[in-house]
Design a protein around this motif. Structure first.
Motif, PDB file in Angstrom:
ATOM      1  N   GLU A  93      60.450 -55.879  40.832  1.00 59.44           N
ATOM      2  CA  GLU A  93      61.745 -55.448  40.288  1.00 59.44           C
ATOM      3  C   GLU A  93      62.171 -56.393  39.166  1.00 59.44           C
ATOM      4  OE1 GLU A  93      64.762 -54.811  43.185  1.00 59.44           O
ATOM      5  OE2 GLU A  93      63.700 -53.107  44.064  1.00 59.44           O
ATOM      6  N   SER A  94      62.232 -57.695  39.487  1.00 61.67           N
ATOM      7  CA  SER A  94      62.669 -58.678  38.496  1.00 61.67           C
ATOM      8  C   SER A  94      62.145 -60.058  38.904  1.00 61.67           C
ATOM      9  CB  SER A  94      64.203 -58.697  38.445  1.00 61.67           C
ATOM     10  OG  SER A  94      64.665 -59.923  37.922  1.00 61.67           O
ATOM     11  N   THR A  95      61.449 -60.720  37.999  1.00 58.63           N
ATOM     12  CA  THR A  95      60.955 -62.075  38.319  1.00 58.63           C
ATOM     13  C   THR A  95      62.132 -63.014  38.551  1.00 58.63           C
ATOM     14  OG1 THR A  95      60.863 -62.674  35.978  1.00 58.63           O
ATOM     15  CG2 THR A  95      58.831 -61.817  36.968  1.00 58.63           C
ATOM     16  N   GLN A  96      63.264 -62.712  37.892  1.00 58.09           N
ATOM     17  CA  GLN A  96      64.422 -63.600  38.007  1.00 58.09           C
ATOM     18  C   GLN A  96      64.969 -63.569  39.437  1.00 58.09           C
ATOM     19  OE1 GLN A  96      64.954 -65.409  35.481  1.00 58.09           O
ATOM     20  NE2 GLN A  96      67.015 -66.208  35.600  1.00 58.09           N
ATOM     21  N   GLN A 117      54.845 -56.025  34.949  1.00 54.00           N
ATOM     22  CA  GLN A 117      55.848 -54.975  34.718  1.00 54.00           C
ATOM     23  C   GLN A 117      57.056 -55.177  35.634  1.00 54.00           C
ATOM     24  OE1 GLN A 117      54.365 -51.077  35.700  1.00 54.00           O
ATOM     25  NE2 GLN A 117      56.163 -50.038  34.867  1.00 54.00           N
ATOM     26  N   GLN A 118      58.257 -55.054  35.075  1.00 54.30           N
ATOM     27  CA  GLN A 118      59.468 -55.116  35.899  1.00 54.30           C
ATOM     28  C   GLN A 118      60.085 -53.722  35.971  1.00 54.30           C
ATOM     29  OE1 GLN A 118      61.448 -59.391  35.474  1.00 54.30           O
ATOM     30  NE2 GLN A 118      61.576 -58.254  33.572  1.00 54.30           N
ATOM     31  N   THR A 119      60.531 -53.343  37.169  1.00 49.89           N
ATOM     32  CA  THR A 119      61.175 -52.029  37.308  1.00 49.89           C
ATOM     33  C   THR A 119      62.701 -52.161  37.217  1.00 49.89           C
ATOM     34  OG1 THR A 119      61.093 -52.310  39.697  1.00 49.89           O
ATOM     35  CG2 THR A 119      59.315 -51.025  38.693  1.00 49.89           C
ATOM     36  N   GLY A 121      64.309 -55.100  35.336  1.00 43.00           N
ATOM     37  CA  GLY A 121      64.473 -56.353  34.583  1.00 43.00           C
ATOM     38  C   GLY A 121      65.940 -56.552  34.215  1.00 43.00           C
ATOM     39  N   ARG A 122      66.407 -57.812  34.311  1.00 37.55           N
ATOM     40  CA  ARG A 122      67.823 -58.111  34.057  1.00 37.55           C
ATOM     41  C   ARG A 122      67.982 -58.899  32.764  1.00 37.55           C
ATOM     42  NH1 ARG A 122      70.164 -61.702  37.284  1.00 37.55           N
ATOM     43  NH2 ARG A 122      68.534 -62.351  38.730  1.00 37.55           N
ATOM     44  N   GLY A 123      68.945 -58.477  31.923  1.00 32.46           N
ATOM     45  CA  GLY A 123      69.257 -59.230  30.717  1.00 32.46           C
ATOM     46  C   GLY A 123      70.571 -59.967  30.886  1.00 32.46           C
ATOM     47  N   ARG A 124      71.031 -60.625  29.810  1.00 32.26           N
ATOM     48  CA  ARG A 124      72.333 -61.303  29.851  1.00 32.26           C
ATOM     49  C   ARG A 124      73.429 -60.268  29.988  1.00 32.26           C
ATOM     50  NH1 ARG A 124      73.331 -63.533  24.750  1.00 32.26           N
ATOM     51  NH2 ARG A 124      75.226 -64.499  25.555  1.00 32.26           N
ATOM     52  N   LEU A 125      74.585 -60.717  30.455  1.00 29.36           N
ATOM     53  CA  LEU A 125      75.774 -59.886  30.580  1.00 29.36           C
ATOM     54  C   LEU A 125      75.504 -58.606  31.373  1.00 29.36           C
ATOM     55  CD1 LEU A 125      76.786 -60.283  26.812  1.00 29.36           C
ATOM     56  CD2 LEU A 125      77.610 -61.657  28.713  1.00 29.36           C
ATOM     57  N   LYS A 188      65.121 -58.503  14.042  1.00 25.70           N
ATOM     58  CA  LYS A 188      65.020 -57.739  15.293  1.00 25.70           C
ATOM     59  C   LYS A 188      64.630 -58.653  16.453  1.00 25.70           C
ATOM     60  CE  LYS A 188      64.004 -53.299  13.285  1.00 25.70           C
ATOM     61  NZ  LYS A 188      63.089 -52.164  13.270  1.00 25.70           N
ATOM     62  N   LYS A 189      65.073 -58.262  17.657  1.00 22.46           N
ATOM     63  CA  LYS A 189      64.914 -59.165  18.804  1.00 22.46           C
ATOM     64  C   LYS A 189      63.497 -59.093  19.371  1.00 22.46           C
ATOM     65  CE  LYS A 189      67.274 -60.174  23.157  1.00 22.46           C
ATOM     66  NZ  LYS A 189      68.607 -60.307  23.736  1.00 22.46           N
ATOM     67  N   VAL A 190      62.869 -60.271  19.482  1.00 28.97           N
ATOM     68  CA  VAL A 190      61.513 -60.339  20.027  1.00 28.97           C
ATOM     69  C   VAL A 190      61.501 -61.042  21.392  1.00 28.97           C
ATOM     70  CG1 VAL A 190      60.786 -62.516  18.923  1.00 28.97           C
ATOM     71  CG2 VAL A 190      59.100 -60.719  19.278  1.00 28.97           C
ATOM     72  N   THR A 191      62.549 -61.809  21.661  1.00 27.81           N
ATOM     73  CA  THR A 191      62.608 -62.572  22.917  1.00 27.81           C
ATOM     74  C   THR A 191      64.044 -62.717  23.390  1.00 27.81           C
ATOM     75  OG1 THR A 191      60.658 -63.886  22.395  1.00 27.81           O
ATOM     76  CG2 THR A 191      62.202 -64.882  23.913  1.00 27.81           C
ATOM     77  N   GLY A 192      64.218 -62.576  24.708  1.00 29.11           N
ATOM     78  CA  GLY A 192      65.519 -62.856  25.306  1.00 29.11           C
ATOM     79  C   GLY A 192      65.352 -63.880  26.424  1.00 29.11           C
ATOM     80  N   ILE A 193      66.378 -64.686  26.610  1.00 29.85           N
ATOM     81  CA  ILE A 193      66.324 -65.725  27.650  1.00 29.85           C
ATOM     82  C   ILE A 193      67.569 -65.617  28.518  1.00 29.85           C
ATOM     83  CG2 ILE A 193      66.138 -68.221  28.107  1.00 29.85           C
ATOM     84  CD1 ILE A 193      65.102 -68.499  25.208  1.00 29.85           C
TER      85      ILE A 193
HETATM   86  C1  BTN Z   1      68.622 -61.213  27.330  1.00 27.76           C
HETATM   87  O1  BTN Z   1      69.488 -60.412  27.672  1.00 27.76           O
HETATM   88  O2  BTN Z   1      68.389 -61.414  26.136  1.00 27.76           O
HETATM   89  C2  BTN Z   1      67.825 -61.969  28.385  1.00 27.76           C
HETATM   90  C3  BTN Z   1      66.618 -61.208  28.831  1.00 27.76           C
HETATM   91  C4  BTN Z   1      65.808 -61.920  29.890  1.00 27.76           C
HETATM   92  C5  BTN Z   1      64.678 -61.079  30.406  1.00 27.76           C
HETATM   93  C6  BTN Z   1      63.777 -61.834  31.321  1.00 27.76           C
HETATM   94  S1  BTN Z   1      62.254 -60.989  31.627  1.00 27.76           S
HETATM   95  C7  BTN Z   1      61.854 -62.099  32.897  1.00 27.76           C
HETATM   96  C8  BTN Z   1      63.131 -62.400  33.653  1.00 27.76           C
HETATM   97  N1  BTN Z   1      63.347 -61.421  34.697  1.00 27.76           N
HETATM   98  C9  BTN Z   1      64.427 -60.680  34.464  1.00 27.76           C
HETATM   99  O3  BTN Z   1      64.838 -59.760  35.202  1.00 27.76           O
HETATM  100  N2  BTN Z   1      65.018 -61.061  33.332  1.00 27.76           N
HETATM  101  C10 BTN Z   1      64.326 -62.165  32.710  1.00 27.76           C
END
Ligand code: BTN
Length: 325
Positions: A93-96, A117-119, A121-125, A188-193
């Motif tokens: 689901e999400s490595t985080q 593969q994440q089913t 995946g979580r981003g910021r906010l 354009k966005k290539v990476t998110g943290i």
């Molecule tokens: C952003 O919103 O820019 C941050 C994105 C972070 C994505 C990574 S992918 C690996 C890890 N697992 C997640 O669910 N999110 C982070």
């Protein structure tokens, strides 16, 4: 580094660059029997590697599966502690989420959780993060620096600098960092943290750094809603990137810059961040939870806070926002 034998054999085959290595040589170097060498080679083949046995010469690695398995990452890894303990999931689901549980469960400093593969995946906010199969780097790294929680946000900038440096070294791209930690190529966005914290009042227990890098996707791999704002390293260079090698390089620079940060403080990291940034000096819009501000980004403070000069001359510190250039 103390690698398991199978990884040592794989590492030797990879670094032989197509030259045969004899079974006897591997057996002597690793102090095991030739039968054990053969068993490890079979196990490596089961992971998708193609190994050719050339009579009287030895073994040659013919092809490598494009996966981010611990064996493949370890064959490129040059770190003391980060990445020494890797949990690999073909899908999750999400490595985080997994890394957060493992950190609460006392996982060691430097533990990495990675997937193809994440089913979910979580981003910021609380945004979803598009993580298509086998094309990107979706990983979370557990760091346990001995610092107080007030400095944890600076680690986001440590990570951004480390990933930028790794991409710069392995590709023809030099990403720009948009405050605090989006990596952009040609806008354009290539990476998110995504940096998350587990802490007591006065001490960080763990920082979980979630890293998503768009590596080998074509445009169609992205959800239509983000096709105009996202890119991948392959889309920018026309070249496939070896994901396992890039993971190892990111971990290498993460360790290097985390060490510099712990030994010398934030100043050297701040200088590096500034040299890569594309926010300072620009007119920006900062969308925050309760308000939106516009002005010129003047710089970052020693805590990593963005200083915005509003049109009325007032300077405001921005702690967390979505920045539009
Ligand atoms: C952003 O919103 O820019 C941050 C994105 C972070 C994505 C990574 S992918 C690996 C890890 N697992 C997640 O669910 N999110 C982070």
């Amino acid at each position: 580094m103390n690698m398991p034998i199978k990884e040592k054999i794989l590492s030797q085959l990879i670094h032989a660059n197509g030259e045969p290595i004899s079974g006897q040589k591997l057996a002597d170097q690793l102090n095991i029997s030739r039968t054990m060498v053969w068993k490890h080679l079979k196990s490596i083949e089961e992971d998708g590697y193609v190994i050719e046995a050339i009579k009287k010469k030895g073994y040659v690695l013919q092809s490598i599966p494009d996966i981010v398995s611990p064996e493949r990452i370890s064959s490129y890894l040059d770190t003391k502690s980060i990445g020494r303990n890797i949990f690999y999931y073909p899908v999750c689901e999400s490595t985080q989420t997994i890394a957060t549980e493992k950190a609460s469960d006392h996982a060691a400093h430097g533990t990495v959780v990675i997937t193809e593969q994440q089913t979910a995946g979580r981003g910021r906010l609380e945004r979803p993060w598009d993580s298509s199969a086998n094309k990107g780097i979706w990983m979370s790294v557990i760091i346990r620096p001995e610092i107080s929680p007030q400095y944890a946000a600076q680690f986001t900038l440590v990570s951004a600098v480390a990933i930028t440096r790794a991409i710069e070294e392995l590709t023809d791209c030099s990403p720009a960092i948009k405050w605090p930690n989006d990596l952009l190529i040609n806008g354009k966005k290539v990476t998110g943290i995504l940096t998350e914290l587990q802490a007591d009042m006065d001490r960080v227990q763990a920082i979980i750094i979630g890293i998503g890098v768009n590596v080998n996707q074509e445009l169609e791999a992205f959800d239509e809603s983000i096709q105009s704002i996202a890119t991948s390293l392959k889309m920018e260079t026309g070249q496939e990137v070896n994901r396992a090698e890039l993971v190892a390089k990111i971990l290498y620079y993460l360790e290097k810059y985390a060490d510099i940060y712990v030994e010398n403080g934030f100043e050297p990291i701040k200088l590096l961040w500034e040299s890569y940034n594309c926010t300072i000096g620009k007119r920006i819009r900062a969308n925050m939870l309760r308000e939106t501000l516009e002005g010129v980004a003047m710089g970052i403070t020693n805590d990593g806070v963005l200083e915005l000069k509003l049109d009325n001359g007032q300077i405001r510190g921005i702690y967390s926002a979505d920045i539009h250039l």
